[in-house]
Design a protein around this motif. Structure first.
Motif, mmCIF file in Angstrom:
data_model
loop_
_atom_site.group_PDB
_atom_site.id
_atom_site.type_symbol
_atom_site.label_atom_id
_atom_site.label_comp_id
_atom_site.label_asym_id
_atom_site.label_seq_id
_atom_site.Cartn_x
_atom_site.Cartn_y
_atom_site.Cartn_z
ATOM 1 N N UNK A 4 0.865 -1.070 0.035
ATOM 2 C CA UNK A 4 -0.081 0.140 0.085
ATOM 3 C C UNK A 4 0.845 1.235 -0.163
ATOM 4 N N UNK A 5 1.895 1.372 0.745
ATOM 5 C CA UNK A 5 2.841 2.558 0.909
ATOM 6 C C UNK A 5 3.549 2.877 -0.602
ATOM 7 N N UNK A 6 3.779 1.627 -1.248
ATOM 8 C CA UNK A 6 4.203 1.793 -2.604
ATOM 9 C C UNK A 6 3.215 2.369 -3.692
ATOM 10 N N UNK A 174 10.120 5.996 -4.479
ATOM 11 C CA UNK A 174 10.714 5.597 -3.204
ATOM 12 C C UNK A 174 11.117 6.610 -2.331
ATOM 13 N N UNK A 175 11.375 7.835 -3.076
ATOM 14 C CA UNK A 175 11.792 8.956 -2.173
ATOM 15 C C UNK A 175 10.650 9.653 -1.294
ATOM 16 N N UNK A 176 9.514 9.506 -1.982
ATOM 17 C CA UNK A 176 8.163 9.841 -1.508
ATOM 18 C C UNK A 176 7.960 8.999 -0.193
ATOM 19 N N UNK A 177 8.056 7.613 -0.601
ATOM 20 C CA UNK A 177 8.040 6.800 0.633
ATOM 21 C C UNK A 177 8.767 6.950 1.960
ATOM 22 N N UNK A 231 3.246 2.973 6.135
ATOM 23 C CA UNK A 231 1.688 3.073 6.483
ATOM 24 C C UNK A 231 1.015 1.548 7.132
ATOM 25 N N UNK A 232 1.329 0.445 6.334
ATOM 26 C CA UNK A 232 0.705 -0.610 6.671
ATOM 27 C C UNK A 232 1.538 -1.485 7.606
ATOM 28 N N UNK A 233 2.720 -1.434 7.778
ATOM 29 C CA UNK A 233 3.714 -2.162 8.127
ATOM 30 C C UNK A 233 3.226 -2.691 9.497
#
Length: 454
Positions: A4-6, A174-177, A231-233
């Protein structure tokens, strides 16, 4: 199924101006107009922001709005962030109560002035992206953050601001995440700010997430890696704040097909959004029935559970000690409306907080639970007034003026901007304010957004 974060980060990184419907572009321009005006006004109206301005002021490329002072980007974000909510006059998202742009706009302005020139199309795209992340995080929650003792608006706004800041700087997915991850390491807000009578942290709270957003985006672009699943980890945002209870579709479903920035509320009164239906009803009932505040025996507000914080403890809400607490008080704001026929920027001064007529009326305002069907939480209610001559009158609202269902038009937003700008530490005259408003409302043609605010 993708992480989801991706998925969310890929959408933020890939969003382009040409993907935005015209209505969304219009909404984003209005957000900047409204947010910048409120910050400019707070520079002169709110004593609570002055320590933040003093702390931030230095040689740097970024404007501390309304003051003529400059700062480095992180410090400009903290000063302008302090001003973003100080008047409690910024836009709101009623569906998942919060202020998605109060951290975002200060962060974007700091980066536009320190990493520019950045044009209006790029700025508006980042603004839409950051607002969308904040709104969707709030909508996706299936356990209120308040249940864990947290105060949601700055937390949700800070994570969205980190995503928007990364977007403005041209970050990869990746940088946004990574930027969201790094903000998660910094952004928090305890619910104690609701319960402490003397603090002004509630007024200046957006200083901290705005600064965190700038730092997070800059560090992410410098190569600091974050988490794979912030987020969902198993110990990510939703696990930490909501026991892992969230709805995936509300978070990432329909990305790019619906933009929640289109459904913001712009405030007609400088107080908590939850007070607005009661202000509106008080003004309407006095106008319709022609009674005077001195004729009032009692007032009863029909509230929902979200609005309980605006009436309790009763003694404190009837006689608030600080301007921000007064703005979070249904008794005080209704008493202002009934007594003065308005609730404006000048009505939360120390003189107003000590006004015996307003305080006497506020003490006669009580509350009861009213869970009428069809209302959004926190933005509807009912009002019941008893007069000395025996008359009884009532009103109800499912929402209040300024909402998407009953919006302020653009001319009202421009006038609000001008009114705020005239109250800055370094005031703008009417013509200068109107010129700046016109440029903001044509932002997609602007070659250098940062230059507008220098």
């Amino acid at each position: 199924m993708s992480v989801i974060s991706d998925q969310l980060s890929e959408w933020v990184a890939g969003l382009a101006f040409d993907d935005l419907p015209e209505a969304t572009v219009t909404a984003a321009r209005r957000v900047l107009l409204d947010a910048s005006g409120v910050m400019i006004g707070a520079s002169g109206l709110s004593a609570d922001v002055r320590p933040f301005v003093d702390l931030a002021t230095s040689d740097g490329p970024c404007a501390i709005l309304g003051t003529g002072m400059k700062a480095l980007p992180q410090m400009a974000a903290i000063a302008n962030g302090a001003m973003a909510h100080a008047l409690d006059f910024e836009d709101a998202f009623d569906r998942a109560p919060g202020h998605p742009n109060a951290s975002l706009v200060p962060a974007l302005l700091a980066l536009a002035q320190s990493h520019g020139p950045l044009d209006g199309r790029r700025f508006l795209t980042a603004l839409v992206a950051g607002c969308e992340v904040s709104c969707r995080l709030g909508l996706a929650l299936r356990k209120p953050l308040e249940d864990g003792g947290w105060y949601p608006p700055p937390i949700l706004a800070g994570l969205g601001a980190a995503a928007g800041a990364a977007s403005l700087l041209g970050a990869s997915s990746d940088q946004v995440r990574d930027s969201i991850s790094l903000a998660l390491c910094q952004v928090t807000m305890p619910g104690e700010i609701k319960h402490s009578a003397g603090t002004v942290i509630r007024a200046v709270r957006e200083a901290f997430p705005a600064q965190a957003a700038v730092q997070s985006a800059l560090l992410a672009l410098a190569g600091v890696a974050g988490f794979e699943q912030p987020l969902e980890g198993q110990a990510g945002f939703f696990a930490l704040y909501a026991d892992g209870r969230f709805d995936r579709d509300d978070l990432v479903g329909g990305l790019g097909r619906r933009f929640w920035i289109d459904e913001l509320t712009f405030k007609p009164w400088p107080s908590c959004r939850g007070t607005h239906p009661f202000i509106e009803m008080a003004l309407a009932l006095t106008g319709e029935h022609g009674f005077d505040a001195s004729d009032v025996i009692s007032v009863e507000a029909g509230i929902d559970e979200v609005q309980r914080m605006l009436v309790e403890p009763a003694s404190r809400k009837a006689a608030p000690r600080t301007a921000i607490d007064a703005k979070f008080s249904i008794p005080f704001t209704v008493a202002l409306a009934l007594n003065r026929g308005r609730v404006g920027l000048d009505d939360f001064s120390s003189v107003s907080l000590a006004d015996p007529v307003v305080l006497g009326l506020a003490a006669r305002i009580s509350a009861r639970q009213d869970n009428s069907a069809g209302r959004l939480r926190g933005v509807g209610g009912s009002l019941h007034i008893a007069l000395k001559d025996g008359r009884r009158m009532s009103a109800s609202r499912d929402t209040a003026l300024g909402s998407p269902e009953n919006p302020l038009d653009e001319s009202a937003l421009v006038e609000k901007f001008s009114d705020c700008a005239a109250r800055a530490a370094v005031p703008l005259d009417h013509d200068a304010a109107m010129d700046l408003a016109e440029q903001i409302l044509a932002l997609q043609t602007c070659p250098d957004v940062g230059a507008l605010f220098t």
